[in-house]
Design an enzyme around this catalytic site. Structure first.
Site, PDB file in Angstrom:
ATOM      1  CG  ASP A  18      -1.846  -1.206   1.289  1.00 50.05           C
ATOM      2  OD1 ASP A  18      -1.860  -2.001   0.343  1.00 50.05           O
ATOM      3  OD2 ASP A  18      -2.517  -1.367   2.313  1.00 50.05           O
ATOM      4  CE  LYS A  78      -3.877  -4.289   1.510  1.00 55.37           C
ATOM      5  NZ  LYS A  78      -4.336  -3.492   2.650  1.00 55.37           N
ATOM      6  CB  CYS A 111      -2.043  -2.660   5.867  1.00 59.15           C
ATOM      7  SG  CYS A 111      -3.576  -1.770   5.481  1.00 59.15           S
TER       8      CYS A 111
END
Length: 197
Positions: A18, A78, A111
């Site tokens: 990310d 996601k 995350c």
């Protein structure tokens, strides 16, 4: 040698979590985190280590930043915090279920943490590259690293990963990896807080 955390090019996968455009102004040490992750990605290509890339809600948070150098990788979109969505798990199976994950990206307490827990529960050894992981807050980053170490993840650095993967100057790709270490890794603000880890 199970349990000591010795990295192997044969058993590893690089997970890139990310590192997206909208995070740029808010993540502590973002530029240096991405720079270190980019070196790991370059090394993975030299050493034949597969890399997997995710993006958190890219419609809202934008694409992966170009300086990561992730061209050619499929970005798995996601909305969950963990990287271990169905598409990523399928890719891991296709790769022969790697036994070790080298993990970098953001955010450490969200995350990265959820991905680490999922990997550990699957019996995969996790190597969190501390100078290639961050959060918006240095407090969240440091407590996340401490918490993940308690859970059984190995904390390491970019240069330590590069050196462990080649194991010495006799490795056929040593010169290429050495080039990635010509400049020391940028300071990402960990040293002053090392005792907290």
């Amino acid at each position: 040698m199970a349990g000591i955390g010795r990295l192997s090019t044969k058993d590893a996968v690089l997970l890139l979590c990310d590192m997206q455009e909208k995070f740029r102004p808010n993540i502590f040490q973002f530029t240096n985190i991405v720079s270190n992750a980019s070196r790991l990605l370059q090394a993975s290509r030299v050493l034949g280590i597969p890399a997997i890339l995710t993006e958190q809600y890219p419609k809202g948070l934008g694409p992966t930043v170009p300086e990561l150098g992730a061209e050619g990788l499929t970005a798995h979109a996601k909305t969950s915090f963990t990287m271990m969505i169905e598409e990523v798990q399928n890719e891991m199976k296709t790769l022969g279920n790697p036994k070790q994950a080298i993990l970098c990206g953001i955010e450490a307490h969200a995350c990265i943490a959820c991905t680490t827990f999922d990997l550990l529960e699957k019996g995969i050894e996790v190597h969190i590259v501390s100078d290639a992981v961050s959060s918006r807050s240095q407090t969240d980053r440091l407590f996340a690293l401490s918490r993940l170490k308690q859970s059984g993840a190995f904390l390491t650095t970019t240069e330590a990963v590069l050196l462990q993967l080649v194991q010495g100057a006799k490795h056929p790709n040593f010169k290429e990896i050495q080039q990635l270490m010509m400049q020391p890794s940028p300071d990402t603000g960990l040293l002053a807080y090392f005792s907290a880890l």
